[in-house]
Design an enzyme around this catalytic site. Structure first.
Site, PDB file in Angstrom:
ATOM      1  N   HIS A  82       0.814  -1.331  -0.082  1.00 21.76           N
ATOM      2  CA  HIS A  82       0.007  -0.041  -0.097  1.00 21.76           C
ATOM      3  C   HIS A  82       0.792   1.100  -0.054  1.00 21.76           C
ATOM      4  O   HIS A  82       1.934   1.265   0.806  1.00 21.76           O
ATOM      5  CB  HIS A  82      -0.774   0.034   1.268  1.00 21.76           C
ATOM      6  N   ASP A 161     -14.759   3.528   8.471  1.00 26.83           N
ATOM      7  CA  ASP A 161     -13.746   4.569   7.977  1.00 26.83           C
ATOM      8  C   ASP A 161     -14.201   5.549   6.815  1.00 26.83           C
ATOM      9  O   ASP A 161     -13.868   6.700   6.841  1.00 26.83           O
ATOM     10  CB  ASP A 161     -12.674   3.762   7.482  1.00 26.83           C
ATOM     11  N   ARG A 168     -13.969  14.018   8.221  1.00 29.59           N
ATOM     12  CA  ARG A 168     -12.590  14.615   8.349  1.00 29.59           C
ATOM     13  C   ARG A 168     -12.101  15.504   7.341  1.00 29.59           C
ATOM     14  O   ARG A 168     -11.724  16.335   7.410  1.00 29.59           O
ATOM     15  CB  ARG A 168     -11.492  13.624   8.672  1.00 29.59           C
ATOM     16  N   SER A 183      -7.163   4.664   9.781  1.00 27.93           N
ATOM     17  CA  SER A 183      -7.987   4.751   8.390  1.00 27.93           C
ATOM     18  C   SER A 183      -7.347   3.634   7.538  1.00 27.93           C
ATOM     19  O   SER A 183      -7.637   2.725   7.196  1.00 27.93           O
ATOM     20  CB  SER A 183      -8.057   6.051   8.028  1.00 27.93           C
ATOM     21  N   LYS A 187      -8.654  -0.570   6.540  1.00 27.74           N
ATOM     22  CA  LYS A 187      -8.924  -1.076   5.321  1.00 27.74           C
ATOM     23  C   LYS A 187      -8.096  -2.557   4.851  1.00 27.74           C
ATOM     24  O   LYS A 187      -8.462  -3.216   4.416  1.00 27.74           O
ATOM     25  CB  LYS A 187      -8.859   0.024   4.345  1.00 27.74           C
TER      26      LYS A 187
HETATM   27  N1  URA Z   1      -5.312   7.377   3.308  1.00 29.33           N
HETATM   28  C1  URA Z   1      -6.297   6.730   3.872  1.00 29.33           C
HETATM   29  O1  URA Z   1      -6.707   5.868   3.625  1.00 29.33           O
HETATM   30  N2  URA Z   1      -6.942   7.434   4.897  1.00 29.33           N
HETATM   31  C2  URA Z   1      -6.429   8.595   5.457  1.00 29.33           C
HETATM   32  O2  URA Z   1      -6.899   9.228   6.318  1.00 29.33           O
HETATM   33  C3  URA Z   1      -5.226   9.235   4.886  1.00 29.33           C
HETATM   34  C4  URA Z   1      -4.754   8.675   3.679  1.00 29.33           C
END
Ligand code: URA
Length: 439
Positions: A82, A161, A168, A183, A187
């Site tokens: 990622h 999220d 946010r 966050s 995932k």
């Molecule tokens: N990428 C994400 O998935 N979440 C965030 O808060 C910032 C970057």
């Protein structure tokens, strides 16, 4: 339990218990907690932070707010990769077939681009016919068959999220390390892989502007992995200029194919091999990084990684001939050379401005439902350290509309800083964090 008490507790710098975090995440998921209270708690977290235990609890509760993808039907260790996001970052397109060609299972769920950064799923969709929406069983079957699949994250993945992020985004609470880390990892955990290799970008095109902040985010991400029993390695890498030379969806697929064909730009090749080597080691496929590098380099030379990419394209319904004929990818109508009157060495590139310029051409979206143009983007002819002669071209614009070209060209010229002095060597990889570094 009352949300107002949780907000006050965090405002006063106290830690939230597991039950309190569970109550909060459940309230977000069911929408039982009004937006203003969710936003107030995010702001309290923004100022007061969270400790490792709170962050892990928040991550796990968000991961479990939706489905946890069960990848147990895939034999062997499943490794995910990622990136926290940048401009021209097409590493996933290179590293996933590269690693899969060495025998490591890659079952990857990716996102779309938002704002000035791109997303893997949009890039893959520029390949004619490529299907990013496989059913879970098809996804698993494919990984068992060819060792690789990249599909779009579903709406069921960490829904808490998703909602929290949208709040946010409009309450100036994105830039909080506990919130970013939970966050991302929620995932990742929900998408079911065993281990993760992360690329934390830093610089003027990234979320984390400074190397110190990026290291802190990397330590937080690796710490979450450690707490939840998923070995995680995080690299801290440069985003003070676009990665490679091409920015924009089909252009980035082109550059990924060139790279898999042994004709890639040095920075993209180096980053792909470095991230890939950690993926091989973490998967137990290579004993150490130098052995892994040799294996990866041999797969690039033999074109086995390119063949693996073509195999994935074909099995996901795409036109595999693109790997031999780049003209089959979407092409923009207009090409425009951006020249600069000044001369000197490139010392700085405002990378966010480059990302926003690509977005202005239609390559990226400002809001999540906006349509994008897969053919358009930019080619960076000059990068940091290169010398530019007066009236030499620094970039090429690929556009489907003539109207935006002159405005974008002006922005690109403004994004370049030149000097008569050659800048010092520019780092690509600042370091890495493993769970051992946290002991
Ligand atoms: N990428 C994400 O998935 N979440 C965030 O808060 C910032 C970057």
């Amino acid at each position: 339990m009352r949300v107002v008490d949780l907000i006050a507790k965090k405002r006063d710098g106290l830690n939230l218990s597991e039950q309190e975090i569970e109550f909060f995440v459940e309230g977000i998921t069911t929408r039982a907690i009004p937006d203003y209270q969710v936003a107030a708690l995010c702001m309290a977290i923004f100022f007061q932070g969270m400790d490792r235990k709170e962050i892990s609890n928040l991550t796990l509760k968000m991961a479990h707010s939706g489905e946890i993808v069960d990848l147990s039907g895939i034999q062997g260790k499943k490794i995910d990769k990622h990136s926290t996001g940048g401009v021209g970052d097409k590493t996933t397109l290179v590293v996933t077939p590269l690693v899969a060609s060495c025998g490591v299972k890659v079952a990857k769920m990716s996102g779309r681009g938002l704002g000035h950064t791109g997303g893997t799923i949009d890039k893959l969709e520029s390949i004619p016919g490529f299907n990013v929406n496989l059913k879970k069983e098809e996804f698993i079957q494919q990984v068992n068959k060819i060792g690789l699949s990249v599909i779009a994250q579903t709406n069921e993945l960490a829904p808490a999220d998703k909602y929290l992020y949208s709040l946010r985004d409009v309450t100036a609470t994105v830039d909080s390390i506990p919130l970013i880390a939970s966050s991302i990892m929620s995932k990742k955990i929900a998408s079911g892989a065993d281990n993760f290799v992360l690329d934390v970008k830093t610089g003027n095109g990234a979320f984390m502007a400074t190397v110190e902040e990026a290291f802190e985010l990397a330590r937080t991400l690796v710490g979450i992995g450690k707490t939840v029993g998923k070995e995680t390695i995080a690299y801290i890498t440069d985003m003070n200029q676009p990665l490679g030379r091409l920015v924009g969806n089909s252009l980035e697929v082109q550059e990924a194919i060139l790279t898999l064909n042994g004709e890639g730009p040095e920075d993209l090749v180096e980053l792909s091999v470095q991230l890939g080597s950690s993926m091989l080691v973490i998967a137990g496929c290579s004993a150490n990084e130098s052995e892994a590098r040799k294996l990866l380099e041999s797969k690039l030379r033999s074109k086995k990684a390119l063949q693996k990419f073509a195999e994935m394209i074909e099995i996901q319904g795409g036109d595999r001939r693109v790997v031999d004929n780049l003209d089959l990818l979407p092409q923009a109508k207009y090409k425009y050379d951006v020249k600069i009157a000044r001369e000197g060495y490139v010392t700085e590139i405002d990378t966010k401005e480059i990302g926003l310029s690509a977005m202005k051409l239609g390559a990226g979206r400002g809001s999540k439902d906006e349509k994008i143009d897969l053919a358009v983007g930019l080619e960076m002819r000059k990068k940091i350290g290169d010398f530019v002669r007066a009236d030499e071209r620094i970039a090429v614009i690929y556009s489907n509309s003539q109207d935006v070209i002159s405005g974008v060209a002006e922005k690109i010229r403004g994004a370049y800083k030149l000097s008569s002095v050659k800048p010092a060597y520019h780092d690509l990889i600042y370091g890495k964090v493993t769970s051992k570094d946290l002991e």
